[in-house]
Write a protein that holds these residues in place. Structure first.
Motif, PDB file in Angstrom:
ATOM      1  N   THR A  26     -13.673  11.117  -1.268  1.00 25.71           N
ATOM      2  CA  THR A  26     -12.975   9.797  -1.151  1.00 25.71           C
ATOM      3  C   THR A  26     -12.344   9.615  -0.034  1.00 25.71           C
ATOM      4  OG1 THR A  26     -10.994  10.674  -2.007  1.00 25.71           O
ATOM      5  CG2 THR A  26     -12.679   9.770  -3.778  1.00 25.71           C
ATOM      6  N   SER A  27     -12.974  10.067   1.305  1.00 20.59           N
ATOM      7  CA  SER A  27     -12.345   9.928   2.584  1.00 20.59           C
ATOM      8  C   SER A  27     -12.878   8.655   3.118  1.00 20.59           C
ATOM      9  CB  SER A  27     -12.802  11.180   3.470  1.00 20.59           C
ATOM     10  OG  SER A  27     -12.214  12.345   3.099  1.00 20.59           O
ATOM     11  N   ARG A  28     -12.013   8.045   3.879  1.00 21.24           N
ATOM     12  CA  ARG A  28     -12.265   6.884   4.707  1.00 21.24           C
ATOM     13  C   ARG A  28     -11.604   6.932   6.079  1.00 21.24           C
ATOM     14  NH1 ARG A  28     -14.832   2.315   1.646  1.00 21.24           N
ATOM     15  NH2 ARG A  28     -15.165   1.901   3.991  1.00 21.24           N
ATOM     16  N   VAL A  70       0.873  -1.118   0.049  1.00 22.04           N
ATOM     17  CA  VAL A  70       0.111   0.176   0.025  1.00 22.04           C
ATOM     18  C   VAL A  70       1.002   1.224  -0.025  1.00 22.04           C
ATOM     19  CG1 VAL A  70      -1.885  -0.922   1.272  1.00 22.04           C
ATOM     20  CG2 VAL A  70      -0.199  -0.096   2.668  1.00 22.04           C
ATOM     21  N   ARG A  71       0.404   2.258  -0.507  1.00 17.89           N
ATOM     22  CA  ARG A  71       1.062   3.458  -0.499  1.00 17.89           C
ATOM     23  C   ARG A  71       0.571   4.773   0.194  1.00 17.89           C
ATOM     24  NH1 ARG A  71       2.644   1.828  -5.610  1.00 17.89           N
ATOM     25  NH2 ARG A  71       0.525   2.395  -6.401  1.00 17.89           N
ATOM     26  N   ASP A 107     -13.223   1.929  16.996  1.00 15.01           N
ATOM     27  CA  ASP A 107     -14.615   1.807  17.446  1.00 15.01           C
ATOM     28  C   ASP A 107     -15.519   2.977  16.594  1.00 15.01           C
ATOM     29  OD1 ASP A 107     -14.262  -0.461  19.099  1.00 15.01           O
ATOM     30  OD2 ASP A 107     -14.129   1.054  20.870  1.00 15.01           O
ATOM     31  N   MET A 108     -15.003   3.475  15.500  1.00 15.88           N
ATOM     32  CA  MET A 108     -15.585   4.401  14.837  1.00 15.88           C
ATOM     33  C   MET A 108     -16.201   5.624  15.948  1.00 15.88           C
ATOM     34  SD  MET A 108     -17.486   2.880  11.726  1.00 15.88           S
ATOM     35  CE  MET A 108     -17.958   1.331  12.237  1.00 15.88           C
ATOM     36  N   ALA A 109     -15.399   6.314  16.805  1.00 11.81           N
ATOM     37  CA  ALA A 109     -15.623   7.056  17.545  1.00 11.81           C
ATOM     38  C   ALA A 109     -14.738   8.160  17.855  1.00 11.81           C
ATOM     39  CB  ALA A 109     -15.667   6.504  19.104  1.00 11.81           C
ATOM     40  N   CYS A 110     -13.648   8.271  16.915  1.00 11.98           N
ATOM     41  CA  CYS A 110     -12.679   9.419  16.924  1.00 11.98           C
ATOM     42  C   CYS A 110     -12.306  10.125  15.614  1.00 11.98           C
ATOM     43  CB  CYS A 110     -11.646   8.951  17.515  1.00 11.98           C
ATOM     44  SG  CYS A 110     -10.408   7.896  16.294  1.00 11.98           S
ATOM     45  N   ALA A 111     -12.373   9.136  14.391  1.00 14.82           N
ATOM     46  CA  ALA A 111     -12.105  10.014  13.244  1.00 14.82           C
ATOM     47  C   ALA A 111     -10.585  10.517  13.140  1.00 14.82           C
ATOM     48  CB  ALA A 111     -13.022  11.069  12.619  1.00 14.82           C
ATOM     49  N   THR A 112      -9.812  10.041  14.114  1.00 15.85           N
ATOM     50  CA  THR A 112      -8.278  10.418  13.840  1.00 15.85           C
ATOM     51  C   THR A 112      -7.606   9.350  13.172  1.00 15.85           C
ATOM     52  OG1 THR A 112      -7.836   9.049  15.956  1.00 15.85           O
ATOM     53  CG2 THR A 112      -8.344  11.494  16.237  1.00 15.85           C
ATOM     54  N   CYS A 113      -8.371   8.593  12.506  1.00 15.46           N
ATOM     55  CA  CYS A 113      -7.722   7.664  11.509  1.00 15.46           C
ATOM     56  C   CYS A 113      -8.241   7.982  10.072  1.00 15.46           C
ATOM     57  CB  CYS A 113      -8.146   6.235  11.751  1.00 15.46           C
ATOM     58  SG  CYS A 113      -9.773   6.010  11.621  1.00 15.46           S
ATOM     59  N   HIS A 114      -8.739   9.270   9.799  1.00 15.61           N
ATOM     60  CA  HIS A 114      -9.201   9.732   8.638  1.00 15.61           C
ATOM     61  C   HIS A 114      -7.789   9.526   7.455  1.00 15.61           C
ATOM     62  CE1 HIS A 114     -10.296  13.404   6.254  1.00 15.61           C
ATOM     63  NE2 HIS A 114     -10.506  12.352   5.559  1.00 15.61           N
ATOM     64  N   VAL A 115      -8.172   9.054   6.432  1.00 17.74           N
ATOM     65  CA  VAL A 115      -7.398   9.188   5.294  1.00 17.74           C
ATOM     66  C   VAL A 115      -8.233   9.416   3.977  1.00 17.74           C
ATOM     67  CG1 VAL A 115      -5.710   7.454   6.115  1.00 17.74           C
ATOM     68  CG2 VAL A 115      -7.563   6.757   4.838  1.00 17.74           C
ATOM     69  N   ILE A 116      -7.533  10.129   2.849  1.00 16.18           N
ATOM     70  CA  ILE A 116      -8.147  10.444   1.726  1.00 16.18           C
ATOM     71  C   ILE A 116      -7.661   9.340   0.539  1.00 16.18           C
ATOM     72  CG2 ILE A 116      -8.415  12.130  -0.154  1.00 16.18           C
ATOM     73  CD1 ILE A 116      -7.938  14.190   2.308  1.00 16.18           C
ATOM     74  N   VAL A 117      -8.805   8.528   0.331  1.00 18.62           N
ATOM     75  CA  VAL A 117      -8.302   7.522  -0.869  1.00 18.62           C
ATOM     76  C   VAL A 117      -8.104   8.048  -2.078  1.00 18.62           C
ATOM     77  CG1 VAL A 117      -9.037   5.380  -1.724  1.00 18.62           C
ATOM     78  CG2 VAL A 117      -9.476   5.701   0.486  1.00 18.62           C
ATOM     79  N   ARG A 141      -3.851   9.234   0.945  1.00 18.26           N
ATOM     80  CA  ARG A 141      -3.399  10.326   1.448  1.00 18.26           C
ATOM     81  C   ARG A 141      -3.499  10.801   2.752  1.00 18.26           C
ATOM     82  NH1 ARG A 141      -4.467  15.886   0.861  1.00 18.26           N
ATOM     83  NH2 ARG A 141      -6.457  15.445  -0.525  1.00 18.26           N
ATOM     84  N   VAL A 142      -2.567  10.957   3.565  1.00 24.45           N
ATOM     85  CA  VAL A 142      -2.670  11.466   5.018  1.00 24.45           C
ATOM     86  C   VAL A 142      -3.031  12.935   5.234  1.00 24.45           C
ATOM     87  CG1 VAL A 142      -1.862  11.223   7.156  1.00 24.45           C
ATOM     88  CG2 VAL A 142      -1.229   9.505   5.743  1.00 24.45           C
ATOM     89  N   PRO A 143      -4.320  13.141   5.535  1.00 24.01           N
ATOM     90  CA  PRO A 143      -4.466  14.607   5.585  1.00 24.01           C
ATOM     91  C   PRO A 143      -3.769  15.524   6.568  1.00 24.01           C
ATOM     92  CG  PRO A 143      -6.091  13.274   6.533  1.00 24.01           C
ATOM     93  CD  PRO A 143      -5.343  12.467   6.316  1.00 24.01           C
ATOM     94  N   ASP A 144      -3.449  16.622   6.113  1.00 24.42           N
ATOM     95  CA  ASP A 144      -3.051  17.599   7.027  1.00 24.42           C
ATOM     96  C   ASP A 144      -3.709  17.890   8.272  1.00 24.42           C
ATOM     97  OD1 ASP A 144      -0.798  18.930   7.642  1.00 24.42           O
ATOM     98  OD2 ASP A 144      -1.242  20.664   6.199  1.00 24.42           O
TER      99      ASP A 144
END
Ligand code: FES
Length: 109
Positions: free
Chosen positions: A79-81, A3-4, A41-51, A98-101
């Motif tokens: 395209t966020s997940r 993965v990239r 647990d889908m309770a924080c969104a600090t793992c957000h990435v842009i596919v 992409r790891v968002p700023d």
């Protein structure tokens, strides 16, 4: 499989991932700034990435809970997940995200 990750500064890194592994775990192993505070647990969104848009259709659709959490994510796009919800299987080889700023400040809007 590989993965990239595209870091906020634009640098691209390729990582080896194991089948069945969560994208969040691969990202953290690579030192990407994704906190993953709630451990999936889908309770924080600090793992957000842009596919990468070219890869987005390869992912299974997000659940309603994931969509709700993405609504709160800073800088979310179409395209966020949540990386904790992406389980890598053979169909996802070469996935680029992409790891968002500002991923450390998800409640910032
Ligand atoms: Fe909290 Fe993904 S780790 S939503």
């Amino acid at each position: 499989m590989k993965v990239r990750f595209v870091a906020p500064d634009g640098s691209v890194r390729e990582r080896e991932a194991t089948l069945g592994e969560r994208l969040l775990d691969v990202a953290q192993r690579d030192g990407q700034p994704l906190e993953g505070t709630c451990e999936g647990d889908m309770a924080c969104a600090t793992c957000h990435v842009i596919v990468d848009p070219a890869d987005f259709a390869r992912l299974p659709a997000a659940s309603e809970d994931e969509e709700d959490m993405l609504d709160l994510a800073y800088g979310a796009t179409r395209t966020s997940r949540l990386a904790c919800q992406i389980v890598l299987d053979e169909s996802l080889g070469g996935l680029t995200v992409r790891v968002p700023d500002g991923s450390r400040n998800m409640q910032g809007r």
